[in-house]
Enzyme design. Sequence first.
Site, PDB file in Angstrom:
ATOM      1  N   ASP A 149      11.688  26.120 -32.365  1.00  0.00           N
ATOM      2  CA  ASP A 149      10.106  25.962 -31.243  1.00  0.00           C
ATOM      3  C   ASP A 149      10.055  25.223 -30.202  1.00  0.00           C
ATOM      4  O   ASP A 149       9.836  25.612 -29.291  1.00  0.00           O
ATOM      5  CB  ASP A 149       9.830  24.505 -31.727  1.00  0.00           C
ATOM      6  CG  ASP A 149       8.855  25.068 -33.245  1.00  0.00           C
ATOM      7  OD1 ASP A 149       8.511  26.052 -33.334  1.00  0.00           O
ATOM      8  OD2 ASP A 149       8.920  24.649 -34.240  1.00  0.00           O
ATOM      9  N   ASP A 160       8.834  20.874 -33.912  1.00  0.00           N
ATOM     10  CA  ASP A 160       9.596  20.294 -34.414  1.00  0.00           C
ATOM     11  C   ASP A 160      11.259  21.068 -34.925  1.00  0.00           C
ATOM     12  O   ASP A 160      12.692  20.020 -34.863  1.00  0.00           O
ATOM     13  CB  ASP A 160       9.059  19.385 -35.911  1.00  0.00           C
ATOM     14  CG  ASP A 160       9.480  20.660 -37.056  1.00  0.00           C
ATOM     15  OD1 ASP A 160       8.961  21.582 -36.927  1.00  0.00           O
ATOM     16  OD2 ASP A 160       9.997  20.525 -38.325  1.00  0.00           O
ATOM     17  N   ASP A 172       2.706  24.638 -34.833  1.00  0.00           N
ATOM     18  CA  ASP A 172       4.173  25.223 -35.982  1.00  0.00           C
ATOM     19  C   ASP A 172       3.279  24.956 -37.215  1.00  0.00           C
ATOM     20  O   ASP A 172       2.577  23.826 -36.931  1.00  0.00           O
ATOM     21  CB  ASP A 172       5.179  24.134 -35.197  1.00  0.00           C
ATOM     22  CG  ASP A 172       6.033  25.083 -36.663  1.00  0.00           C
ATOM     23  OD1 ASP A 172       6.306  26.117 -36.750  1.00  0.00           O
ATOM     24  OD2 ASP A 172       6.911  24.400 -36.660  1.00  0.00           O
ATOM     25  N   CYS A 220       3.375   1.492   2.965  1.00  0.00           N
ATOM     26  CA  CYS A 220       4.431   0.574   2.680  1.00  0.00           C
ATOM     27  C   CYS A 220       5.483   1.834   1.814  1.00  0.00           C
ATOM     28  O   CYS A 220       6.976   1.612   1.899  1.00  0.00           O
ATOM     29  CB  CYS A 220       4.063  -0.458   1.938  1.00  0.00           C
ATOM     30  SG  CYS A 220       3.179  -1.436   2.961  1.00  0.00           S
ATOM     31  N   CYS A 238       0.852  -1.289   0.013  1.00  0.00           N
ATOM     32  CA  CYS A 238      -0.176   0.002  -0.102  1.00  0.00           C
ATOM     33  C   CYS A 238       0.954   1.098  -0.069  1.00  0.00           C
ATOM     34  O   CYS A 238       2.046   1.434   0.375  1.00  0.00           O
ATOM     35  CB  CYS A 238      -0.968  -0.146   1.113  1.00  0.00           C
ATOM     36  SG  CYS A 238      -0.183   0.201   3.075  1.00  0.00           S
TER      37      CYS A 238
END
Length: 759
Positions: free
Chosen positions: A704, A700, A499, A18, A15
Amino acid sequence: MSENIVTLPILGMTCANCSAAVERSIRKEPGVKSVSVNLSTEKATVETDAGIGTMKLIDRVRRAGYDVALGEALFLVEGLSDNNDAILIEKRLSETPGVLKAVVNLSSGSVRIEFLPTSINTGGLEAVLRGLGFKTSETGSSEDAEAVARKKELVQQRHYLITGLIFTIPLFLLSMSGDFGLLPDFLAHADWVKWVMFALATPVQFYVGWGFYTGAWKSLRNKSANMDVLVAMGASAAYFYSLPILFGLFEGHVYFETAAVIITLIKLGKFLEARAKGQTSESIKKLMGLRSKTARVIRNEIEIEIPVDDVVIGDVIIVRPGEKIPVDGEVLEGSSSVDESMLTGESMPVNKKRGDTVVGASLNKNGLLKMEATQVGKDTVLAQIIRLVEEAQASKAPIQRVVDKISSIFVPAVIGVAIITFLGWYFLGKMPVNSDVNLFTYALIKMVAVLVIACPCAMGLATPTAVMVGTGKGAEFGLLIKSSEALEGAGHINTVVLDKTGTITRGKPEVTDIVSIKSSMSENDLLQITASVEKGSEHPLGEAILTEAGRRELNLFEPEDFNSFSGSGVEASINGVKVLVGNTRLLDEKGLVIKPEIISQREKLQKEGKTVVIVAVDQEVTGLVARADALKPDSSQAISDLMALGIEVVMLTGDNIQTAQAVADSVGIKNIRADVLPGDKSAEIARLQKMGKVVAMVGDGINDAPALAKSDVGIAIGTGTDVAIASAPVVLVGGSLSGVPRSIRLSRRVLNTIHQNLF
């Protein structure tokens, strides 16, 4: 001081409490910078100062009451001559990251190594031994030590579950039969029936359920409280309340079946949980399974087959039709179509020829390829994708941090509520009519119900399990999601900024129109002379013109007296004749007159989204050459899908408004920002964010990168520049724009799953 990152595969966590206990324990070790424990992957990522031994971290995990999955390998070593060889091997192995212990046995000629499977595998160990000049063969060890440890844990949980069911089912049936009056009177009221129930319940309580007691003790010893505390308290209350009744100290109903059912049902949950946690990493295993196991290389002019781990940069590799490409490389000879769908998610094969790059794990379809290895081992595209997906799965989403905080106080709160429930019913409650139990027992039953039902296990697993599945599925679809923050953030996006060049369009301009004005000059003549001038240019338009001339197999002339005019065009002498290729500004500067019909034709082409240059030969305008950057096949559909998701789409480009408008109209975008300088793209993102929009930027190029970093979620086109890819937390591996709506849909599904799990 330099830093070191170690990943520990943890065993025994159930859990969120833990994982919090493991984090607290490791953080106490001097020199530890940061700790992040992921419950669903069952891994702890620890950043430390260099020099802290891995064993110290493992000891911290064990002191918290958990364990670490370790691997053990036994190698037979040829050529061990004396003790100096043994000392050399042990010293070199002990210096290898991930190796915990190495013992050489001279008499048997073997070395036994204990290692951390998340840091090194048996192949890496063998490479160290071979690097020392010894021939080795591995014996009796598993290829995936961590998987073996996980499987052992699952088998153990199954054993406890089956044992619990063997004792609990008859106990439950016996108890329920008595409660519903299905047993004859001489059995229903016989004391020995209670002893049978005691005999059936005790193995469940102290064998099947012993882990809950040890877990509770370890948790309390570390000043925390986990799920084991709740289960141990609930089951013990029912079991130990029944003992005085069994021994005749007072009258009442025994609740041995309640204790046994509690433990067995929780064990069922633990078994299902362990199995589910194993299945969540299936996507990573699928990615790892894509690797080719061997490669066919040419060494000393001989073709030999070797393990793919032995391939080195510069090796010449032969890949036959139907075979997987073993590593990343460049094609030296041959041509073929290559299926890269396993990495990019794109179903169409890609044509490859000499000079093209190929990616390891992709499938060579129909031609023989001779390639040179350029990236091997952990540097291949596939290895980097696997590493980034694992890092994303290990990271914590913002919602998970909230869950962890809630879980840390959840168990104490539940215990408090349970005690209040008991006291409230005992002092203020009233017994139901015709009840056959006393008020103390009734209050105790209510308290046990609170303890058992309020279990934080599902709360701890709700987020990381969904994140694991989400990032894994994303990788299968060609979406590389680098962090769980990005996966969660994508679900909140309401604005996507695109873009133009290389994102909506292919990014590779092509010549679309060649208009010759002089009847004596054909299209090919005009293209030939224009391309000859452009041989000296590095402009993308020039590359497009040269490509078209090459496609038409035109012989070009060598340009003389070449001049380039920034932003205007170029000029050169071709066979003694001065040729100008450029825009109206250049021609105006040179004093050339452009006829109105040429201007109207140029404007018509520009309205179609094409970039146009004017060609003048010997001071006379002779024609126009237009080029366009073709749309990607799926751009229109991807943008339509985004709008269907209720997302506003904005196109951001440095191109002129006419070209931008033409592209926007063709894909259905209404909101355009044109003539935007590279440095202003991130300012445009900031402007949208100030308007309260959650913005994803898709791009890309190098220009950018600032906008990708500024946006709430940056999405890089995988075919773009390395800078853009590094700046974005989400990468579309294949470059297809359809990955953007796909990633948003995936994120929204993951978020919905998380919310359902938490609820």
